[in-house]
Scaffold this motif. Structure first.
Motif, mmCIF file in Angstrom:
data_model
loop_
_atom_site.group_PDB
_atom_site.id
_atom_site.type_symbol
_atom_site.label_atom_id
_atom_site.label_comp_id
_atom_site.label_asym_id
_atom_site.label_seq_id
_atom_site.Cartn_x
_atom_site.Cartn_y
_atom_site.Cartn_z
ATOM 1 N N LEU A 328 44.053 37.753 22.642
ATOM 2 C CA LEU A 328 42.852 38.192 23.667
ATOM 3 C C LEU A 328 42.512 39.746 22.756
ATOM 4 O O LEU A 328 43.289 40.384 22.285
ATOM 5 N N PRO A 600 37.150 41.829 31.079
ATOM 6 C CA PRO A 600 38.325 40.897 31.236
ATOM 7 C C PRO A 600 38.541 40.398 32.688
ATOM 8 O O PRO A 600 39.059 39.411 32.887
ATOM 9 N N LEU A 608 43.438 34.251 31.016
ATOM 10 C CA LEU A 608 44.062 35.441 30.513
ATOM 11 C C LEU A 608 45.788 35.382 30.439
ATOM 12 O O LEU A 608 46.380 35.996 29.568
ATOM 13 N N LEU A 611 47.326 34.251 27.093
ATOM 14 C CA LEU A 611 46.772 34.824 25.754
ATOM 15 C C LEU A 611 48.069 36.073 25.731
ATOM 16 O O LEU A 611 47.918 37.144 26.059
ATOM 17 N N THR A 613 49.011 37.535 22.923
ATOM 18 C CA THR A 613 49.096 38.933 22.006
ATOM 19 C C THR A 613 47.789 39.229 22.561
ATOM 20 O O THR A 613 46.642 38.695 22.437
ATOM 21 N N GLN A 614 47.387 41.021 22.560
ATOM 22 C CA GLN A 614 46.343 41.580 23.179
ATOM 23 C C GLN A 614 46.287 42.459 22.095
ATOM 24 O O GLN A 614 47.035 43.552 21.847
ATOM 25 N N LEU A 616 43.582 45.841 22.410
ATOM 26 C CA LEU A 616 42.732 46.201 23.722
ATOM 27 C C LEU A 616 42.029 47.587 22.913
ATOM 28 O O LEU A 616 42.727 48.585 22.634
ATOM 29 N N LEU A 628 44.240 44.133 32.986
ATOM 30 C CA LEU A 628 44.923 44.280 31.936
ATOM 31 C C LEU A 628 46.188 44.563 32.648
ATOM 32 O O LEU A 628 47.407 44.066 32.045
ATOM 33 N N ILE A 632 49.309 41.815 31.289
ATOM 34 C CA ILE A 632 49.887 42.198 29.936
ATOM 35 C C ILE A 632 51.146 42.979 30.412
ATOM 36 O O ILE A 632 51.217 44.118 30.640
#
Length: 682
Positions: A328, A600, A608, A611, A613-614, A616, A628, A632
């Motif tokens: 993401l 998002p 979402l 996903l 790995t993010q 940001l 988020l 996350i």
């Protein structure tokens, strides 16, 4: 060996220093005064390597060995080591001469017998074996029983210590999000998450803190803020109080990110002791840690994506992990998000993984111009068109044109037309009639009157009744003209061309393929085409397992949560269906997914959640930040809250593709210079 009395110790020390050419190594419990300063000035003038071991056992030691000593050593470029049990006093010059004895290197210890302490000593240089014994002993004390007073020593750990976090008193300036280490059977690495300041001569908040002995007493607080006092007097009293004995102390809070030992990064299971020195983490240790994956071992395919802020330490993510567990990337316009994807992510992935094909779904036609100078890429642009994949979508178009009776209700006419559309319009490139004929041709096959209407019309004509009957061809013309007016002149004729481009995209063998959707007026056509492509890619990968990464730019246009603008979030959105499927199952078939968005909160929550790995960049919308925080898991709330204040080109990376969440600065190789993401880039 030469025997030395108080009258000869310093003269021998000074002569040895004047004749030195390499190094000066000194162990002395206490140091202070003019004789030591003269010795250091000699060493400085000759550019000697200076190493000094001091005792640090009790507060008395710091009262004798004063601040001036450390300034002189620092000016001379010397190195200091602290030992809590040191009592030995000896000096090694050039690793060939030794002066030892009872004297500390203070004015009392080095003065002559008439004014100073009565001391005794010895000087020897003739026996190399004895000199080596002294050198080895110095090194043993230094390396095994002392702490180096390094430039990167920034503080000492306070009580209490937890395996996941600790606090330390700050002795050198350091910034939030800097990295520090504590030596404890390896290196315990941590990120400075907050810093707060105390004035030890002022008051702690009496309403939220317990009274502490290191702060001003609560009785003084009550005295100053008594209701009987004049407000101006209170102001005067506070200024006076602050100026009387001000002392500022800073405390840093550290989130432990792991313990680095034998090239493996693990979370510590037990706390270390309070009072340990805290150092700035070295670039070498940080880079080794940042090249670890989420399991603590070395990354399979590390890709550099930037560097730590105000540092040359590179930040990596594990490309193999990202491709398996998806990515993401979020950020507002101008935050550096798209620049990162175009100039860093795509080129680095393409270079590192040779057999990887990258397919970009570009909603606004922004990628090819940026990518093509860096990498050979194929551009496929979808022109103005309508491309339904369900019969219901064509029925809605007919209703929109004002002829609902042709496709709704229980009449034979509606049933016949619906049956025809279901036969021709399919969510499949192979079976859709639109790959053989235009939508206009299919619409021209609509029946516009049933048998009863034809019979009635004949009778009325026989009876010469004056009625208005709409001709079939005129109805079809009206439908076609209205749809062309709404969606473009070529919207009903471009289907075969569109189908050819879908096939070309699916069958392309280029490393990078960019699908440009910017010329499509109809959002439903955009999601239909994307869905057809994704469906075919997914099914192909089930068989051939070719390594692919699908990048969905402006993902809220393809996989919305509740319907973004005119884009449906229902079961008729084929791209949403397929993005969900790839997100949940693609990893089994070497099919990775990267979702790029500035909102998002408007992207499917199910997508979402897959996903892992993010990356940001700056996010300021409160609903986006809350989203988020929910999805996350690895990033702490204080990290997410910091996203709103990030400057352009700075981001937080988190998730399974990295060992721990960290802020980094995007830099890209441009010509021969590293450049940050420019302010104008999204």
């Amino acid at each position: 060996m030469e025997f030395l009395t108080s009258d000869g110790i310093y003269e021998r020390v000074k002569d040895s220093a004047k004749n030195a050419s390499k190094s000066l190594k000194l162990a002395s419990a206490w140091i202070r005064g003019k004789y030591f300063e003269e010795l250091i000035d000699i060493a400085k003038s000759k550019n000697l390597d200076i190493q000094i071991i001091l005792r640090a056992s009790e507060i008395k030691d710091s009262e004798i060995t004063d601040a001036r000593v450390f300034r002189k050593i620092k000016e001379a470029g010397g190195h200091v080591y602290l030992c809590d049990r040191l009592h030995a006093k000896f000096l090694i010059i050039d690793e060939s001469k030794v002066v030892l004895g009872s004297a500390n290197y203070t004015d009392s210890g080095l003065s002559d017998i008439s004014t100073g302490n009565i001391e005794v000593g010895a000087h020897y240089s003739e026996d190399p074996a004895q000199v080596k014994q002294a050198i080895d002993y110095f090194e043993k004390i230094k390396n095994e029983y002392s702490y180096p007073l390094k430039k990167d020593l920034v503080g000492f750990v306070l009580n209490p210590v937890r395996p996941q976090s600790f606090e330390f008193i700050l002795l050198e300036p350091i910034e939030i999000n800097s990295y520090v280490k504590v030596d404890e059977d390896g290196e315990v690495l941590g990120r400075v998450s907050s810093i707060y300041s105390y004035n030890t001569s002022f008051f702690a908040n009496p309403f939220s803190s317990r009274e502490s002995e290191v702060l001003a007493p609560i009785s003084d607080f009550k005295k100053i803020f008594s209701n009987s006092k004049d407000p101006d007097w209170r102001k005067f009293a506070i200024y006076s109080y602050l100026n009387s004995n001000s002392g500022i102390v800073e405390i840093a809070t550290v989130e432990v990110v792991g313990k680095l030992k034998d090239s493996k990064l693990d979370m510590p299971q037990r706390p270390f002791e309070a009072g340990k020195p805290v150092y700035k983490a070295s670039e070498k240790s940080l880079e080794e840690a940042l090249k670890s994956n989420s399991s603590g071992f070395k990354m399979e395919k590390p890709i550099p994506i930037g560097k730590l802020k105000n540092s040359d330490t590179k930040v990596y993510f594990d490309a193999s992990e990202v491709l398996k567990r998806h990515l993401l990337v979020v950020g507002t316009t101008g935050s550096g998000k798209s620049y990162f994807v175009k100039k860093k992510l795509i080129p680095e992935l393409s270079k590192t993984i040779e057999d990887l094909q990258i397919i970009v779904f570009d909603a606004h036609g922004e990628y090819y111009e940026e990518i093509s100078p860096l990498q050979s890429a194929q551009l496929i642009t979808f022109e103005e068109s309508l491309f339904p994949v369900y019969a219901e979508q064509v029925q809605e178009l007919i209703k929109e044109a004002g002829f609902a009776r042709l496709v709704t209700g229980n009449s034979n006419l509606a049933r016949d037309n619906s049956s025809m559309l279901e036969k021709y319009i399919r969510p499949s490139v192979q079976s859709s009639e639109l790959c053989k004929r235009s939508l206009e041709e299919i619409l021209n096959e609509l029946k516009v009157e049933d048998e009863k209407q034809k019979t009635k019309k004949s009778k009325d004509q026989d009876n010469h009744t004056d009625i208005e009957v709409e001709e079939p061809e005129r109805i079809k013309e009206q439908i076609n003209n209205l749809l062309k007016e709404l969606y473009g002149e070529n919207a009903l004729s471009n289907q075969q061309q569109t189908c050819d481009k879908i096939k070309a995209l699916i069958n392309s063998d280029k490393k990078i393929v960019i699908a440009d959707f910017s010329r499509l007026t109809d959002p439903e056509t955009r999601t239909n085409i994307a869905g057809l492509v994704l469906s075919k890619i997914f099914n192909n990968n089930k068989t051939n397992r070719k390594r692919r990464l699908v990048i969905i730019e402006e993902a809220h246009n393809f996989a919305p949560e509740r319907g973004y603008g005119d884009t449906s979030s229902g079961k008729e959105n084929l791209s949403l269906i397929m993005i969900r499927k790839i997100a949940s199952e693609g990893r089994k078939f070497n099919l990775g997914l990267a979702v790029i968005t500035q909102r998002p909160a408007q992207v499917s929550k199910y997508v979402l959640s897959q996903l892992n790995t993010q990356v940001l960049f700056r996010i300021v919308n409160s609903s986006d930040l809350e989203t988020l925080k929910t999805f996350i898991e690895q990033a702490r709330e204080d990290l997410i809250s910091g996203l709103s204040s990030l400057t352009t080109g700075n981001a937080l990376i988190s998730g399974t593709g990295v060992p721990f969440s960290t802020f980094f600065e995007v830099v890209c190789q441009d010509s021969k210079q590293d450049t940050k993401a420019p302010d104008h880039m999204a």
